[in-house]
Design a protein around this motif. Structure first.
Motif, PDB file in Angstrom:
ATOM      1  N   SER A 152       0.956  -1.441   0.029  1.00 58.52           N
ATOM      2  CA  SER A 152      -0.272   0.049  -0.029  1.00 58.52           C
ATOM      3  C   SER A 152       1.106   1.294   0.250  1.00 58.52           C
ATOM      4  O   SER A 152       0.636   2.363  -1.024  1.00 58.52           O
ATOM      5  CB  SER A 152      -1.132   0.130   1.452  1.00 58.52           C
ATOM      6  N   LEU A 153       1.789   0.901   0.599  1.00 60.28           N
ATOM      7  CA  LEU A 153       2.787   2.677   1.156  1.00 60.28           C
ATOM      8  C   LEU A 153       3.381   2.437  -0.514  1.00 60.28           C
ATOM      9  O   LEU A 153       3.816   3.723  -1.312  1.00 60.28           O
ATOM     10  CB  LEU A 153       3.541   2.131   2.610  1.00 60.28           C
ATOM     11  N   ALA A 154       3.979   1.273  -1.417  1.00 55.74           N
ATOM     12  CA  ALA A 154       4.610   1.286  -2.348  1.00 55.74           C
ATOM     13  C   ALA A 154       3.972   1.688  -3.199  1.00 55.74           C
ATOM     14  O   ALA A 154       4.064   3.358  -4.179  1.00 55.74           O
ATOM     15  CB  ALA A 154       4.922  -0.382  -3.057  1.00 55.74           C
ATOM     16  N   PHE A 155       2.102   1.313  -3.366  1.00 52.99           N
ATOM     17  CA  PHE A 155       1.370   2.325  -4.405  1.00 52.99           C
ATOM     18  C   PHE A 155       1.248   3.708  -3.691  1.00 52.99           C
ATOM     19  O   PHE A 155       1.328   4.733  -5.208  1.00 52.99           O
ATOM     20  CB  PHE A 155      -0.044   1.650  -4.565  1.00 52.99           C
ATOM     21  N   ILE A 156       0.963   4.476  -2.913  1.00 50.90           N
ATOM     22  CA  ILE A 156       0.893   5.183  -2.348  1.00 50.90           C
ATOM     23  C   ILE A 156       2.546   6.306  -2.996  1.00 50.90           C
ATOM     24  O   ILE A 156       1.984   7.956  -3.590  1.00 50.90           O
ATOM     25  CB  ILE A 156       0.877   5.716  -0.674  1.00 50.90           C
ATOM     26  N   SER A 157       3.697   6.081  -2.776  1.00 48.62           N
ATOM     27  CA  SER A 157       4.318   6.822  -3.077  1.00 48.62           C
ATOM     28  C   SER A 157       4.721   6.870  -4.721  1.00 48.62           C
ATOM     29  O   SER A 157       4.620   7.241  -5.615  1.00 48.62           O
ATOM     30  CB  SER A 157       6.127   5.798  -2.467  1.00 48.62           C
ATOM     31  N   TYR A 158       4.311   5.260  -5.482  1.00 48.12           N
ATOM     32  CA  TYR A 158       4.115   5.400  -7.218  1.00 48.12           C
ATOM     33  C   TYR A 158       2.833   6.967  -7.477  1.00 48.12           C
ATOM     34  O   TYR A 158       3.142   7.726  -8.268  1.00 48.12           O
ATOM     35  CB  TYR A 158       3.448   4.282  -7.432  1.00 48.12           C
ATOM     36  N   ASP A 159       1.464   7.057  -6.700  1.00 49.86           N
ATOM     37  CA  ASP A 159       1.008   7.996  -6.756  1.00 49.86           C
ATOM     38  C   ASP A 159       1.243   9.289  -6.842  1.00 49.86           C
ATOM     39  O   ASP A 159       1.252  10.332  -7.294  1.00 49.86           O
ATOM     40  CB  ASP A 159      -0.760   7.370  -5.568  1.00 49.86           C
ATOM     41  N   ARG A 160       1.778   9.465  -5.885  1.00 48.32           N
ATOM     42  CA  ARG A 160       2.822  10.966  -5.185  1.00 48.32           C
ATOM     43  C   ARG A 160       3.446  11.425  -6.719  1.00 48.32           C
ATOM     44  O   ARG A 160       3.549  12.062  -7.495  1.00 48.32           O
ATOM     45  CB  ARG A 160       3.840  10.934  -4.268  1.00 48.32           C
ATOM     46  N   TYR A 161       4.355  10.176  -7.071  1.00 51.97           N
ATOM     47  CA  TYR A 161       5.114  10.449  -8.299  1.00 51.97           C
ATOM     48  C   TYR A 161       4.513  10.520  -9.520  1.00 51.97           C
ATOM     49  O   TYR A 161       4.478  12.024 -10.329  1.00 51.97           O
ATOM     50  CB  TYR A 161       5.857   8.817  -8.187  1.00 51.97           C
ATOM     51  N   ASN A 162       3.561  10.310 -10.178  1.00 53.94           N
ATOM     52  CA  ASN A 162       2.412  10.096 -10.609  1.00 53.94           C
ATOM     53  C   ASN A 162       1.750  11.757 -10.846  1.00 53.94           C
ATOM     54  O   ASN A 162       1.940  12.302 -12.172  1.00 53.94           O
ATOM     55  CB  ASN A 162       1.491   8.834 -10.836  1.00 53.94           C
ATOM     56  N   VAL A 163       2.034  12.160  -9.737  1.00 53.36           N
ATOM     57  CA  VAL A 163       0.798  13.419  -9.479  1.00 53.36           C
ATOM     58  C   VAL A 163       1.878  15.086  -9.698  1.00 53.36           C
ATOM     59  O   VAL A 163       1.980  15.767 -10.112  1.00 53.36           O
ATOM     60  CB  VAL A 163       0.200  13.303  -8.064  1.00 53.36           C
TER      61      VAL A 163
END
Length: 382
Positions: A152-163
């Motif tokens: 979940s933290l990995a995907f949250i990190s990816y979402d921050r990267y995407n934004v």
């Protein structure tokens, strides 16, 4: 050995005898091993490595039990509060915050499945008090919830990267994509936690033998290969995803700020942004820092335990004492406490919702500042 342990007629068990007798070590005769205190039906699960260590000071059991009670209460309350705010506040139910809610749910499930039984063992003599199967189930549930939180933290990190890094060129996160990510987290976690029941790897008591985890001490290739795969696929890979995302986030923020300053200098103005734009950018940086803090805390919590696992798999095991293995395991589970605290304190929209739903917490968040956070906290709406 058993006859020596049971010589006291007033003792209710091996843990209860003659603490003040001369020539004894914490009340145990010389030569007693920590494994001698384990119930007979659990002994087949105990690794021979622990035979070399005497029982720990009984103080450790009570201390760890009290710590676990405190961590459990804070984790359940904090994560429950995040979930409650997510469900009751409409503007919090964004795709990005769905990932946050999943993190809170998995963290809360971790503590609900772990701390009551660990604390009970601590206050009941410091040994595993339940069945051998429940030891395996306990370890499996801890693995599922822990791995789900990691991803979940990995995907949250990816979402921050995407934004933040890709900006308008990035593909917006939709509710459907967020649900796919959440399903992946749970399916992946379950997929890596079931093999010990099917013959690959196994779950055994660890440390002071009042909790259970996967076997990282055996040199048998079947067991060792499982431990190696767990380390690579469930620690190293998500760690690389998280580090990759936040390295580029920091680089993007630094480069953007530098470009803005240089452009302002060419135009002989102090700032190119309007007040609203400046506040929005500030919110974006603030939210990135919140997520980075979350990840840093997770690394602090899980890296010591990963180090013990690596040492058990590849290096000298003699320094892996019951306490050396137990404290990192406790630190790893405490990760479930920090996520709700960080988000509740630093996330503007969660703070605003907390202020409205639970005014007794004396939270003071400006609604305008929270609304300017939209660009950072909402990647898209379904």
């Amino acid at each position: 050995m058993a006859s020596v342990l049971m010589t006291s007629s007033n003792a209710s068990g091996p843990v209860a005898h003659a603490y003040s007798a001369p020539g004894m070590n914490f009340g145990y005769p010389e030569g007693v091993s920590v494994t001698d205190l384990v119930p007979e039906h659990i002994k087949p699960l105990v690794h021979p490595h622990w035979d070399a260590f005497p029982p720990v000071n009984p103080m450790w059991h009570y201390l760890l039990g009290v710590i676990y009670l405190i961590l459990g209460a804070i984790s359940i309350f904090g994560n429950g509060m995040v979930l409650l705010l997510f469900m009751k506040t409409k503007n919090l139910r964004t795709p990005a915050n769905t990932l946050v809610a999943n993190l809170a749910f998995s963290d809360m499930c971790m503590m609900l499945s772990q701390f009551p039984f660990f604390a009970y063992n601590c206050f009941s003599g410091g040994v595993w008090m339940f069945s051998a199967f429940f030891c395996e189930l306990y370890a499996c549930l801890g693995s599922i919830t822990g791995l789900c939180s990691i991803w979940s933290l990995a995907f949250i990190s990816y979402d921050r990267y995407n934004v933040i890094v890709k900006g308008v060129s990035g593909t917006p996160l939709t509710s459907g994509k967020a649900m796919i990510m959440i399903l992946f987290c749970w399916a992946y976690a379950i997929g890596w936690s079931i093999p010990p029941f099917l013959g690959w790897g196994r779950y055994i008591p660890e440390g002071i033998l009042d909790s259970c985890s996967f076997d990282y001490l055996s040199k048998d290739w079947n067991l060792r290969s499982f431990g190696i795969c767990i380390f690579i696929f469930d620690y190293c890979i998500p760690l690389l995803v998280i580090v990759f995302a936040y390295v580029f986030i920091v680089k993007a923020i630094v480069a953007h700020e530098k470009a803005m300053r240089e452009q302002a200098k060419k135009m002989n103005v102090s700032n190119l942004r309007s007040n609203a734009e400046a506040n929005a950018q500030s919110a974006e940086v603030r939210i990135a820092k919140v997520a980075m803090t979350n990840v840093a805390l997770w690394l602090i919590c899980w890296t010591p335990y990963a180090s013990v696992v690596v040492q058990g798999l590849f290096f000298d095991q003699s320094s892996i004492t019951p306490i050396v293995s137990m404290l990192p395991a406790l630190l790893a589970k405490s990760a479930s406490v920090y996520n709700p605290i960080v988000y509740a304190i630093n996330h503007p929209k969660f703070r605003l919702a907390l202020q409205k739903q639970m005014p007794g917490f004396c939270i003071h968040e400006e609604e305008e500042k929270a609304s300017e956070d939209t660009k950072s906290t909402e990647t898209a709406k379904a």
